[in-house]
Design a protein around this motif. Structure first.
Motif, PDB file in Angstrom:
ATOM      1  N   LYS A  51      13.891 -21.456  10.937  1.00 19.22           N
ATOM      2  CA  LYS A  51      12.788 -20.541  11.182  1.00 19.22           C
ATOM      3  C   LYS A  51      12.522 -19.719   9.931  1.00 19.22           C
ATOM      4  O   LYS A  51      13.421 -19.437   9.151  1.00 19.22           O
ATOM      5  N   GLN A  52      11.265 -19.326   9.764  1.00 17.25           N
ATOM      6  CA  GLN A  52      10.896 -18.461   8.651  1.00 17.25           C
ATOM      7  C   GLN A  52      11.352 -17.045   8.978  1.00 17.25           C
ATOM      8  O   GLN A  52      11.042 -16.501  10.040  1.00 17.25           O
ATOM      9  N   THR A  53      12.099 -16.450   8.068  1.00 16.08           N
ATOM     10  CA  THR A  53      12.621 -15.106   8.295  1.00 16.08           C
ATOM     11  C   THR A  53      12.117 -14.156   7.222  1.00 16.08           C
ATOM     12  O   THR A  53      11.782 -14.570   6.108  1.00 16.08           O
ATOM     13  N   LYS A  54      12.077 -12.875   7.567  1.00 17.47           N
ATOM     14  CA  LYS A  54      11.698 -11.839   6.605  1.00 17.47           C
ATOM     15  C   LYS A  54      12.347 -10.529   7.038  1.00 17.47           C
ATOM     16  O   LYS A  54      12.629 -10.329   8.228  1.00 17.47           O
ATOM     17  N   PRO A  55      12.606  -9.628   6.099  1.00 18.12           N
ATOM     18  CA  PRO A  55      13.214  -8.341   6.469  1.00 18.12           C
ATOM     19  C   PRO A  55      12.290  -7.532   7.383  1.00 18.12           C
ATOM     20  O   PRO A  55      11.067  -7.558   7.234  1.00 18.12           O
ATOM     21  N   VAL A  56      12.886  -6.823   8.323  1.00 13.51           N
ATOM     22  CA  VAL A  56      12.134  -6.018   9.285  1.00 13.51           C
ATOM     23  C   VAL A  56      12.706  -4.608   9.299  1.00 13.51           C
ATOM     24  O   VAL A  56      13.928  -4.428   9.263  1.00 13.51           O
ATOM     25  N   LYS A  57      11.837  -3.606   9.343  1.00 11.77           N
ATOM     26  CA  LYS A  57      12.279  -2.218   9.422  1.00 11.77           C
ATOM     27  C   LYS A  57      12.882  -1.942  10.792  1.00 11.77           C
ATOM     28  O   LYS A  57      12.485  -2.535  11.796  1.00 11.77           O
ATOM     29  N   LEU A  58      13.832  -1.017  10.820  1.00 13.17           N
ATOM     30  CA  LEU A  58      14.488  -0.675  12.078  1.00 13.17           C
ATOM     31  C   LEU A  58      13.483  -0.145  13.089  1.00 13.17           C
ATOM     32  O   LEU A  58      13.567  -0.424  14.291  1.00 13.17           O
ATOM     33  N   THR A  59      12.486   0.625  12.602  1.00  6.16           N
ATOM     34  CA  THR A  59      11.492   1.204  13.506  1.00  6.16           C
ATOM     35  C   THR A  59      10.568   0.146  14.106  1.00  6.16           C
ATOM     36  O   THR A  59       9.900   0.394  15.105  1.00  6.16           O
ATOM     37  N   GLU A  60      10.521  -1.022  13.498  1.00  7.74           N
ATOM     38  CA  GLU A  60       9.651  -2.089  13.998  1.00  7.74           C
ATOM     39  C   GLU A  60      10.350  -3.005  15.003  1.00  7.74           C
ATOM     40  O   GLU A  60       9.716  -3.864  15.604  1.00  7.74           O
ATOM     41  N   ILE A  61      11.669  -2.832  15.156  1.00  3.99           N
ATOM     42  CA  ILE A  61      12.434  -3.673  16.081  1.00  3.99           C
ATOM     43  C   ILE A  61      12.341  -3.095  17.477  1.00  3.99           C
ATOM     44  O   ILE A  61      12.643  -1.917  17.705  1.00  3.99           O
ATOM     45  N   THR A  62      11.930  -3.896  18.423  1.00  4.96           N
ATOM     46  CA  THR A  62      11.832  -3.473  19.815  1.00  4.96           C
ATOM     47  C   THR A  62      12.986  -4.087  20.607  1.00  4.96           C
ATOM     48  O   THR A  62      13.134  -5.300  20.682  1.00  4.96           O
ATOM     49  N   ALA A  63      13.811  -3.209  21.147  1.00  8.25           N
ATOM     50  CA  ALA A  63      14.947  -3.679  21.942  1.00  8.25           C
ATOM     51  C   ALA A  63      14.475  -4.063  23.333  1.00  8.25           C
ATOM     52  O   ALA A  63      13.732  -3.326  23.977  1.00  8.25           O
ATOM     53  N   LYS A  64      14.873  -5.222  23.790  1.00  5.34           N
ATOM     54  CA  LYS A  64      14.471  -5.694  25.109  1.00  5.34           C
ATOM     55  C   LYS A  64      15.705  -6.053  25.925  1.00  5.34           C
ATOM     56  O   LYS A  64      16.745  -6.438  25.388  1.00  5.34           O
ATOM     57  N   ASN A  65      15.578  -5.884  27.205  1.00  3.80           N
ATOM     58  CA  ASN A  65      16.677  -6.222  28.106  1.00  3.80           C
ATOM     59  C   ASN A  65      16.658  -7.726  28.383  1.00  3.80           C
ATOM     60  O   ASN A  65      15.730  -8.235  29.019  1.00  3.80           O
ATOM     61  N   THR A  66      17.667  -8.407  27.867  1.00  5.64           N
ATOM     62  CA  THR A  66      17.752  -9.855  28.046  1.00  5.64           C
ATOM     63  C   THR A  66      18.260 -10.172  29.446  1.00  5.64           C
ATOM     64  O   THR A  66      19.319  -9.683  29.848  1.00  5.64           O
ATOM     65  N   PRO A  67      17.528 -10.966  30.224  1.00  9.31           N
ATOM     66  CA  PRO A  67      18.016 -11.330  31.567  1.00  9.31           C
ATOM     67  C   PRO A  67      19.272 -12.193  31.461  1.00  9.31           C
ATOM     68  O   PRO A  67      19.357 -13.106  30.641  1.00  9.31           O
ATOM     69  N   ARG A  68      20.246 -11.891  32.278  1.00 10.63           N
ATOM     70  CA  ARG A  68      21.511 -12.615  32.251  1.00 10.63           C
ATOM     71  C   ARG A  68      21.559 -13.656  33.361  1.00 10.63           C
ATOM     72  O   ARG A  68      20.931 -13.504  34.405  1.00 10.63           O
ATOM     73  N   LEU A  69      22.339 -14.688  33.101  1.00  6.96           N
ATOM     74  CA  LEU A  69      22.554 -15.747  34.086  1.00  6.96           C
ATOM     75  C   LEU A  69      23.766 -15.375  34.932  1.00  6.96           C
ATOM     76  O   LEU A  69      24.872 -15.247  34.419  1.00  6.96           O
ATOM     77  N   MET A  70      23.561 -15.189  36.217  1.00  4.77           N
ATOM     78  CA  MET A  70      24.647 -14.818  37.113  1.00  4.77           C
ATOM     79  C   MET A  70      25.326 -16.079  37.640  1.00  4.77           C
ATOM     80  O   MET A  70      24.654 -17.021  38.078  1.00  4.77           O
ATOM     81  N   THR A  71      26.637 -16.093  37.582  1.00  6.24           N
ATOM     82  CA  THR A  71      27.388 -17.265  38.027  1.00  6.24           C
ATOM     83  C   THR A  71      27.742 -17.215  39.505  1.00  6.24           C
ATOM     84  O   THR A  71      28.278 -18.191  40.037  1.00  6.24           O
ATOM     85  N   GLN A  72      27.472 -16.084  40.167  1.00  6.48           N
ATOM     86  CA  GLN A  72      27.859 -15.864  41.561  1.00  6.48           C
ATOM     87  C   GLN A  72      29.368 -15.770  41.730  1.00  6.48           C
ATOM     88  O   GLN A  72      29.860 -15.691  42.859  1.00  6.48           O
ATOM     89  N   MET A  73      30.115 -15.806  40.614  1.00  8.38           N
ATOM     90  CA  MET A  73      31.547 -15.493  40.640  1.00  8.38           C
ATOM     91  C   MET A  73      31.659 -14.042  40.190  1.00  8.38           C
ATOM     92  O   MET A  73      31.583 -13.739  38.998  1.00  8.38           O
TER      93      MET A  73
END
Length: 455
Positions: A51-73
């Motif tokens: 993938k093409q990458t480039k530096p990103v400022k901290l203020t431009e990074i948006t934190a998102k809640n990643t959905p997790r896979l539940m194992t039912q255990m």
């Protein structure tokens, strides 16, 4: 392309042309392993889905809640921090036959039942052997695919073709990259194969599980960098002669570390134990001399465990001091404090201390309980079976405060204990007042005071 012989450190990966007993970089002994290395023009490492990458400022990074896979255990989901993160690379280690392949197959079945496509790569067992284990574990799903392959590039091709959501490699020490001259399981092969699977997992949001062997000393085989490359390290503990298995988190980038989940190994697979305190105390004899119950913290979970001690007269010039489930150096320190401050003459006695259930105590909050168990056996007096003992002991004989005192006492109340001995400095905690009507709390500042009152 030429091939030459080198010696590579299995701990840090340092390379040199001659063998030496000690690695000059990390100073570990007997870790230099002979390998073959290609010199001259080589193929560059294949990049997976670049993938093409480039530096990103901290203020431009948006934190998102990643959905997790539940194992039912439930115990496993709690262990890894609330479910499996897509793209996470997890390493599962443990002794041979302790249950690594079993829990991997059970996880694959649990996720496949929810509609996730799971690809299970088996390099050590044939498909017929896996089918026999799957039948014993009642594993059956159309979304669970098996592949018998050990060449990394072929595995990558199948992953890119099938697009699974879960990938399980059994095991990382048996797969290899054909462009490398080293044998499977060598430092170079394990490192490069893990790097490839890491790229594969991150670029495709593919949750990947690597099963790893362990060395004679109990550490995961391969270079130490293997544990740094992965996101989580889960380690199986327990005696194969017993049916209890402890799955401990050594590293976790997506949740707390030092958590444990306890399973019971049966013919139908690993079964979760929701209340480990009850399992550890179910065979406890309430009239036994030298027995004390200690609430210990494993990550965020309090567990009640029994510590037993046996003190007998020694017939040798050098008395024996043995500990099971407890650090021997810590035991020697506590014995010195007990003899100096409590005036118990232990220098002519053999002393044995054991933590029941196969669990290992690593926190100092068990110090006072260990001393009480030793004192009970030495004085040949029963310790109150309905009393919990909590406290760290210093070299001056003082009883120091411990963390998470409320969780420890709450677990004791749920298990029916009526009294708790805690450090005096912990009495400043205002939240202990809510337990006043449920359990009697006694505090002490010095070891000799606690021993005189209780024994």
């Amino acid at each position: 392309m030429k091939v030459k012989t080198i010696f590579c450190c299995t701990s840090c990966g340092h390379k040199q042309i001659r063998w030496s007993g000690q690695c000059p970089l990390c100073s570990t002994w007997n870790t230099m392993q002979e390998e073959l290395e290609a010199t001259g023009k080589q193929e560059t490492r294949r990049q997976i889905a670049p993938k093409q990458t480039k530096p990103v400022k901290l203020t431009e990074i948006t934190a998102k809640n990643t959905p997790r896979l539940m194992t039912q255990m439930k115990e496993f989901d709690r262990l890894v921090g609330g479910g499996i993160v897509p793209g996470a690379l997890t390493l599962i280690g443990g002794d041979p036959g302790i249950g690594k392949s079993t829990i991997s197959l059970q996880l694959a079945h649990a996720l496949a039942k929810q509609g996730a496509l799971v690809l299970y790569i088996s390099g050590e067992e044939s498909l017929e052997q896996i089918a026999l284990r799957a039948k014993r574990l009642n594993v059956e799903s159309e979304n669970l695919l098996f592949l018998n392959e050990i060449e990394v590039s072929e595995i990558v091709k199948h992953v890119e073709l099938l697009k699974p959501q879960i990938l399980i490699i059994d095991s990382i020490q048996i797969v290899y990259k054909s462009e490398l001259p080293s044998a499977p399981g060598s430092v170079t092969q394990v490192r490069e194969a893990t790097c490839t699977f890491m790229q594969l997992a991150k670029s495709n949001d593919l949750a990947t599980f690597l099963i790893g062997h362990v060395t004679k000393s109990g550490e995961i085989a391969g270079p130490k960098v293997l544990e740094h490359l992965v996101d989580s390290v889960l380690y199986f503990e327990g005696d194969k002669q017993d049916n209890l298995r402890l799955l401990r988190v050594i590293k976790n980038r997506f949740g707390p570390t030092d958590e444990i989940a306890i399973f019971q190994m049966l013919s139908s697979g690993l079964h979760e134990i929701a209340n480990p305190s009850q399992i550890f105390l179910e065979e406890r004899s309430r009239s036994s001399i030298g027995s004390v119950v200690i609430p210990t913290m494993e990550g965020t979970r309090p567990i009640l465990i029994e510590v037993q001690s046996l003190v007998t007269d020694s017939f040798f010039a050098q008395p024996s001091r043995r500990a099971t489930g407890l650090d021997s150096n810590r035991l020697a320190l506590l014995l010195a404090v007990l003899e100096k401050k409590a005036k118990l003459h232990l220098h002519k006695c053999d002393i044995f201390v054991s933590v029941t259930g196969g669990i290992r105590i690593q926190e100092p909050a068990a110090d006072l309980g260990v001393l009480m168990a030793i004192s009970s056996s030495f004085c040949n007096r029963n310790f109150d079976p309905s009393t919990l003992v909590i406290g760290e002991v210093g070299l001056g004989g003082e009883i120091r405060a411990v963390s998470r005192i409320e969780s420890r006492i709450k677990e004791g109340i749920q298990m029916g204990f009526s009294r708790a001995i805690i450090p005096k400095s912990n009495m400043k905690n205002a939240s202990l007042k809510e337990f006043a009507n449920k359990i009697q709390i006694t505090s002490h500042e010095w070891v000799d005071q606690a021993i005189q009152e209780l024994l």
